[in-house]
Design a protein around this motif. Structure first.
Motif, mmCIF file in Angstrom:
data_model
loop_
_atom_site.group_PDB
_atom_site.id
_atom_site.type_symbol
_atom_site.label_atom_id
_atom_site.label_comp_id
_atom_site.label_asym_id
_atom_site.label_seq_id
_atom_site.Cartn_x
_atom_site.Cartn_y
_atom_site.Cartn_z
ATOM 1 N N LEU A 76 3.551 14.484 -4.162
ATOM 2 C CA LEU A 76 3.844 15.779 -4.461
ATOM 3 C C LEU A 76 2.931 16.458 -5.383
ATOM 4 C CD1 LEU A 76 7.865 15.351 -4.134
ATOM 5 C CD2 LEU A 76 6.011 16.353 -2.473
ATOM 6 N N LYS A 79 -0.722 17.459 -4.610
ATOM 7 C CA LYS A 79 -0.775 19.069 -4.091
ATOM 8 C C LYS A 79 -0.323 20.048 -4.957
ATOM 9 C CE LYS A 79 1.841 21.563 -0.409
ATOM 10 N NZ LYS A 79 2.951 21.703 0.480
ATOM 11 N N GLU A 80 0.702 19.987 -5.747
ATOM 12 C CA GLU A 80 0.779 20.809 -7.033
ATOM 13 C C GLU A 80 -0.265 21.038 -7.839
ATOM 14 O OE1 GLU A 80 3.300 22.938 -6.515
ATOM 15 O OE2 GLU A 80 4.142 22.142 -5.020
ATOM 16 N N VAL A 97 8.909 17.985 -10.588
ATOM 17 C CA VAL A 97 8.695 17.219 -9.317
ATOM 18 C C VAL A 97 9.861 15.872 -9.469
ATOM 19 C CG1 VAL A 97 7.326 15.660 -7.907
ATOM 20 C CG2 VAL A 97 6.489 18.054 -8.452
ATOM 21 N N GLN A 100 13.138 17.087 -8.620
ATOM 22 C CA GLN A 100 13.355 17.278 -7.316
ATOM 23 C C GLN A 100 13.586 16.149 -6.504
ATOM 24 O OE1 GLN A 100 10.149 19.419 -5.456
ATOM 25 N NE2 GLN A 100 10.673 18.432 -3.434
ATOM 26 N N VAL A 101 12.657 15.034 -6.845
ATOM 27 C CA VAL A 101 12.699 13.646 -6.134
ATOM 28 C C VAL A 101 14.127 12.974 -6.454
ATOM 29 C CG1 VAL A 101 11.958 11.392 -6.016
ATOM 30 C CG2 VAL A 101 10.346 13.286 -5.992
#
Length: 206
Positions: A76, A79-80, A97, A100-101
């Protein structure tokens, strides 16, 4: 060029995955403490010796879960990070991130967190590696920020990284105990910004 795994390696990976999935299903259904290795091998339909060929202990399954979460976060982040130029923004993104995970499955996070604290002072190499990789990523971003003039040069990157990592694990602990007023991501964002203000130079974090 990456070498393609042969049939034996694919079979080994498949068996390891079956054991891992069976264990996680049992952990979530009946609890970690109430799940035995015998139950795991029965559900995965493998021999007990096969289990120990892949995982030396039951705790090692949780260490594997932690490793997988680190890998997921890295995917992730790649990409960010490509959209960000500021080291401060990357550090904030990193914590968001991971938040979020973790929020995607709180029960699994509780298992990982429990294992992390239990193994923190142990000799489990996978758990140590997971923790060190997390800290090293933050350390590299702090160093990057110093080069770019975002952070003061008299702040030791490793120290800053360890402070942020400590905040992250403590916030996770509060979250699984339902002690936070806001979501995990919002709390991590607010606390990370407070820490970064202590080492930033002229750039302001909004």
């Amino acid at each position: 060029m990456t070498k393609e795994p042969n049939r034996q390696e694919r079979k080994k990976t498949q068996t390891r995955g079956l054991i891992f999935e069976a264990a996680m299903e049992l952990f979530l259904k009946q609890g970690y403490d109430d799940t035995t290795v015998e139950q795991i091998v029965a559900k995965a339909d493998v021999a007990k010796g096969t289990f120990f060929n892949h995982f030396p202990t039951k705790d090692a399954i949780l260490s594997e879960l932690g490793r997988q979460r680190v890998e997921l976060a890295e995917v992730l982040l790649q990409k960010e990070f490509s959209l960000l130029s500021s080291a401060q923004e990357k550090i904030i993104c990193l914590l968001e991130v991971f938040g979020q995970v973790n929020e995607e499955n709180k029960e699994i996070t509780e298992l990982v967190l429990r294992n992390t604290f239990v193994q923190m002072f142990s000799d489990v190499e996978q758990e140590k590696q997971n923790q060190q990789e997390f800290i090293s990523v933050i350390e590299g971003l702090v160093s990057e920020g110093q080069v770019q003039g975002e952070f003061v040069n008299n702040a030791e990157p490793r120290h800053a990284a360890e402070i942020i990592a400590g905040m992250y694990f403590f916030t996770l602990y509060q979250w699984v105990q339902d002690q936070l007023e806001n979501s995990l991501q919002l709390e991590l964002l607010a606390r990370t910004k407070i820490i970064l203000r202590g080492i930033q130079t002229r750039q302001k974090i909004e």
